[in-house]
Motif scaffolding. Sequence first.
Motif, PDB file in Angstrom:
ATOM      1  N   VAL A 406       0.836  -1.206   0.000  1.00 28.67           N
ATOM      2  CA  VAL A 406       0.000   0.000   0.000  1.00 28.67           C
ATOM      3  C   VAL A 406       0.866   1.248   0.000  1.00 28.67           C
ATOM      4  O   VAL A 406       0.637   2.193  -0.766  1.00 28.67           O
ATOM      5  CB  VAL A 406      -0.948   0.001   1.216  1.00 28.67           C
ATOM      6  N   ILE A 407       1.876   1.276   0.850  1.00 32.43           N
ATOM      7  CA  ILE A 407       2.742   2.459   0.937  1.00 32.43           C
ATOM      8  C   ILE A 407       3.491   2.674  -0.369  1.00 32.43           C
ATOM      9  O   ILE A 407       3.660   3.809  -0.833  1.00 32.43           O
ATOM     10  CB  ILE A 407       3.712   2.328   2.134  1.00 32.43           C
ATOM     11  N   ALA A 408       3.928   1.576  -1.004  1.00 33.52           N
ATOM     12  CA  ALA A 408       4.610   1.710  -2.299  1.00 33.52           C
ATOM     13  C   ALA A 408       3.677   2.350  -3.318  1.00 33.52           C
ATOM     14  O   ALA A 408       4.073   3.262  -4.062  1.00 33.52           O
ATOM     15  CB  ALA A 408       5.070   0.338  -2.790  1.00 33.52           C
ATOM     16  N   GLU A 409       2.424   1.908  -3.337  1.00 34.30           N
ATOM     17  CA  GLU A 409       1.465   2.471  -4.297  1.00 34.30           C
ATOM     18  C   GLU A 409       1.158   3.928  -3.963  1.00 34.30           C
ATOM     19  O   GLU A 409       0.996   4.764  -4.859  1.00 34.30           O
ATOM     20  CB  GLU A 409       0.186   1.635  -4.315  1.00 34.30           C
ATOM     21  N   LEU A 410       1.072   4.264  -2.671  1.00 29.93           N
ATOM     22  CA  LEU A 410       0.853   5.655  -2.276  1.00 29.93           C
ATOM     23  C   LEU A 410       2.024   6.537  -2.684  1.00 29.93           C
ATOM     24  O   LEU A 410       1.852   7.734  -2.970  1.00 29.93           O
ATOM     25  CB  LEU A 410       0.638   5.750  -0.759  1.00 29.93           C
ATOM     26  N   GLU A 414       4.772   0.974  -8.585  1.00 28.84           N
ATOM     27  CA  GLU A 414       4.022  -0.275  -8.716  1.00 28.84           C
ATOM     28  C   GLU A 414       4.527  -1.258  -7.657  1.00 28.84           C
ATOM     29  O   GLU A 414       5.703  -1.634  -7.641  1.00 28.84           O
ATOM     30  CB  GLU A 414       4.232  -0.868 -10.107  1.00 28.84           C
ATOM     31  N   PRO A 415       3.647  -1.663  -6.727  1.00 29.67           N
ATOM     32  CA  PRO A 415       4.104  -2.560  -5.657  1.00 29.67           C
ATOM     33  C   PRO A 415       4.367  -3.973  -6.161  1.00 29.67           C
ATOM     34  O   PRO A 415       3.797  -4.405  -7.165  1.00 29.67           O
ATOM     35  CB  PRO A 415       2.924  -2.547  -4.679  1.00 29.67           C
ATOM     36  N   THR A 416       5.227  -4.682  -5.455  1.00 28.59           N
ATOM     37  CA  THR A 416       5.485  -6.082  -5.767  1.00 28.59           C
ATOM     38  C   THR A 416       4.179  -6.865  -5.631  1.00 28.59           C
ATOM     39  O   THR A 416       3.485  -6.759  -4.630  1.00 28.59           O
ATOM     40  CB  THR A 416       6.530  -6.663  -4.793  1.00 28.59           C
ATOM     41  N   GLY A 417       3.869  -7.634  -6.674  1.00 25.66           N
ATOM     42  CA  GLY A 417       2.620  -8.385  -6.644  1.00 25.66           C
ATOM     43  C   GLY A 417       1.456  -7.638  -7.263  1.00 25.66           C
ATOM     44  O   GLY A 417       0.343  -8.146  -7.303  1.00 25.66           O
ATOM     45  N   GLY A 418       1.720  -6.429  -7.775  1.00 24.13           N
ATOM     46  CA  GLY A 418       0.663  -5.661  -8.436  1.00 24.13           C
ATOM     47  C   GLY A 418      -0.152  -4.814  -7.480  1.00 24.13           C
ATOM     48  O   GLY A 418       0.076  -4.797  -6.269  1.00 24.13           O
ATOM     49  N   ARG A 419      -1.091  -4.092  -8.044  1.00 22.30           N
ATOM     50  CA  ARG A 419      -1.918  -3.204  -7.243  1.00 22.30           C
ATOM     51  C   ARG A 419      -2.779  -3.960  -6.232  1.00 22.30           C
ATOM     52  O   ARG A 419      -3.145  -5.110  -6.456  1.00 22.30           O
ATOM     53  CB  ARG A 419      -2.827  -2.381  -8.158  1.00 22.30           C
ATOM     54  N   ILE A 420      -3.083  -3.274  -5.135  1.00 27.95           N
ATOM     55  CA  ILE A 420      -3.883  -3.877  -4.076  1.00 27.95           C
ATOM     56  C   ILE A 420      -5.302  -4.151  -4.576  1.00 27.95           C
ATOM     57  O   ILE A 420      -5.902  -3.329  -5.261  1.00 27.95           O
ATOM     58  CB  ILE A 420      -3.947  -2.937  -2.857  1.00 27.95           C
ATOM     59  N   THR A 421      -5.834  -5.309  -4.217  1.00 26.96           N
ATOM     60  CA  THR A 421      -7.199  -5.684  -4.585  1.00 26.96           C
ATOM     61  C   THR A 421      -7.996  -5.983  -3.317  1.00 26.96           C
ATOM     62  O   THR A 421      -7.438  -6.082  -2.218  1.00 26.96           O
ATOM     63  CB  THR A 421      -7.215  -6.925  -5.486  1.00 26.96           C
ATOM     64  N   GLU A 422      -9.298  -6.167  -3.478  1.00 24.54           N
ATOM     65  CA  GLU A 422     -10.133  -6.534  -2.336  1.00 24.54           C
ATOM     66  C   GLU A 422      -9.749  -7.907  -1.804  1.00 24.54           C
ATOM     67  O   GLU A 422      -9.854  -8.164  -0.603  1.00 24.54           O
ATOM     68  CB  GLU A 422     -11.609  -6.502  -2.727  1.00 24.54           C
ATOM     69  N   THR A 434      -5.634 -14.770 -13.731  1.00 25.57           N
ATOM     70  CA  THR A 434      -5.619 -13.941 -14.928  1.00 25.57           C
ATOM     71  C   THR A 434      -4.947 -12.606 -14.637  1.00 25.57           C
ATOM     72  O   THR A 434      -5.239 -11.960 -13.632  1.00 25.57           O
ATOM     73  CB  THR A 434      -7.063 -13.685 -15.408  1.00 25.57           C
ATOM     74  N   THR A 435      -4.047 -12.201 -15.479  1.00 27.02           N
ATOM     75  CA  THR A 435      -3.372 -10.921 -15.306  1.00 27.02           C
ATOM     76  C   THR A 435      -4.260  -9.807 -15.823  1.00 27.02           C
ATOM     77  O   THR A 435      -4.740  -9.854 -16.947  1.00 27.02           O
ATOM     78  CB  THR A 435      -2.032 -10.889 -16.069  1.00 27.02           C
ATOM     79  N   ILE A 436      -4.512  -8.814 -14.978  1.00 27.98           N
ATOM     80  CA  ILE A 436      -5.329  -7.671 -15.364  1.00 27.98           C
ATOM     81  C   ILE A 436      -4.420  -6.471 -15.549  1.00 27.98           C
ATOM     82  O   ILE A 436      -3.661  -6.108 -14.648  1.00 27.98           O
ATOM     83  CB  ILE A 436      -6.389  -7.365 -14.295  1.00 27.98           C
ATOM     84  N   THR A 437      -4.481  -5.857 -16.710  1.00 32.95           N
ATOM     85  CA  THR A 437      -3.647  -4.687 -16.971  1.00 32.95           C
ATOM     86  C   THR A 437      -4.153  -3.515 -16.160  1.00 32.95           C
ATOM     87  O   THR A 437      -5.322  -3.153 -16.239  1.00 32.95           O
ATOM     88  CB  THR A 437      -3.701  -4.326 -18.464  1.00 32.95           C
ATOM     89  N   ALA A 438      -3.294  -2.932 -15.359  1.00 35.63           N
ATOM     90  CA  ALA A 438      -3.688  -1.809 -14.520  1.00 35.63           C
ATOM     91  C   ALA A 438      -3.985  -0.584 -15.371  1.00 35.63           C
ATOM     92  O   ALA A 438      -3.303  -0.326 -16.365  1.00 35.63           O
ATOM     93  CB  ALA A 438      -2.573  -1.480 -13.517  1.00 35.63           C
ATOM     94  N   GLN A 439      -4.996   0.183 -14.960  1.00 33.77           N
ATOM     95  CA  GLN A 439      -5.304   1.429 -15.662  1.00 33.77           C
ATOM     96  C   GLN A 439      -4.271   2.469 -15.280  1.00 33.77           C
ATOM     97  O   GLN A 439      -3.696   2.426 -14.195  1.00 33.77           O
ATOM     98  CB  GLN A 439      -6.696   1.910 -15.284  1.00 33.77           C
ATOM     99  N   PRO A 440      -4.043   3.458 -16.144  1.00 30.26           N
ATOM    100  CA  PRO A 440      -3.097   4.508 -15.815  1.00 30.26           C
ATOM    101  C   PRO A 440      -3.546   5.264 -14.564  1.00 30.26           C
ATOM    102  O   PRO A 440      -4.730   5.480 -14.366  1.00 30.26           O
ATOM    103  CB  PRO A 440      -3.134   5.435 -17.037  1.00 30.26           C
ATOM    104  N   GLU A 441      -2.607   5.646 -13.729  1.00 32.08           N
ATOM    105  CA  GLU A 441      -2.941   6.418 -12.538  1.00 32.08           C
ATOM    106  C   GLU A 441      -3.388   7.816 -12.921  1.00 32.08           C
ATOM    107  O   GLU A 441      -2.953   8.363 -13.931  1.00 32.08           O
ATOM    108  CB  GLU A 441      -1.744   6.514 -11.601  1.00 32.08           C
TER     109      GLU A 441
END
Length: 445
Positions: A406-410, A414-422, A434-441
């Motif tokens: 979370v802190i890396a994304e803040l 891009e955090p290790t393991g990809g963006r935080i999900t529910e 399935t790999t989901i392409t992250a939207q641009p910030e």
Amino acid sequence: MNITTRLTALLLLLGMVACGGSSDETASESIETQHEERVPTLLYGIDIEGYTIVNDTIRSGETVGGILGRRGISAVTVDRLDKVARDIFPLRQIRADNAYTVFTRHEADSLGERDIVDYVVYHRNAIDYVVFGFRGDSVTVECGSRPITVERKYCRATINSSLWGTIMERDLPYALAAEFEDIYQWTVDFFGIQAGDSFTVIYDEKYVDGKSVGIGRIYGAEFNHSGKQYYAIPYAQEEGKLRYWEANGESLRKQLLKAPLKYTRISSKFSRSRLHPVHKVYRPHLGVDYAAPSGTPVHSVADGTVIFAGWGGGGGNTIKIKHAGNLQTGYLHLKSFAKGIRKGSKVSQGQLIGYVGSTGTSTGPHLDYRIWKNGTPIDPLKVPQEPAEPIAESHKSAFEALRDRVIAELNGTEPTGGRITEDDIFGRVAADTTTITAQPEDSNQ
């Protein structure tokens, strides 16, 4: 075989061929018809072909019967609608200022020409709606929701005057300010926000037809207030119960809320000698006055038991609540008490207990909020705060791994393991890989 027999056989053969050809042609025509079938255009699940569609707004003082009656729907049908709607969406829940849509078709017969209303759609909010149907002799009620798209957003902003002012200046969703106040209500004094304070947040924004209709999950936040940094890391330590935590694993929830109401300003602070606005003499003011519009909801700052709810003389309508740790809180000048609030009532932190008023000795609507410790008045703005239970030892490693992401994304990486999900927040294993392409910030930096 004689000539008669041969002619009969030939005629039979030609008839079979003719019948076969006819069958093929019929099949071909059927296929073409299927290809040419009209694809209906649906609005709120209704095929709009043949309808005139009118949008309107419910005005203050209007009734459901009046609205429908003006459009030719009889009182008998309205009564039937009321009965059908009771277990689905009671008509009493319809509110003024909400929109509605009418579907009307034009009909001409031996009795003449007239407009007939088949459907009325009531918009509960920007997403949810209710369809009232009047087709033929039937009356139907169906609830629905408009399709929502969700976009991941990132924002970093510096506050110039107030949190709400900055939210509006940056054209951010208003709901973001309310979410901040909910998450940080125990730790950040939103009445003491200063120019130069800042925040960073990662969240989902919801859209309907390209228009923002609010926000979804907040995946992490950082609030810098008066030189101190407060993180909000989402993590469900108990199954299904999401809480926000500081970076060190301490709960953001504290024994007391920072304030018992929202969207106000402090009009008078705790003082041993204050010029009384009515009596014009100097006397102690052993509480904090929050100026707010009459009727503003007031909430209990902690779990406790109501020990007084009644007329408090100069304090007007007053509630006093006893809490753990020999603490007692008081709420003065209330307009009225919330339902069920009386002496002996058990209340929980954040529960509605009353409404801002100007009863007793008062010059205008405000809440006089007081705290006593062991019977001695103390300044509500300087109460030491005890945090709730921290992250349990059994959850510590999972929490810390999530916190670092979370802190890396803040921080914009891009955090290790990809963006935080529910799934990350609630400790669930994803259903697939399935790999989901992250939207641009969002580029609001």
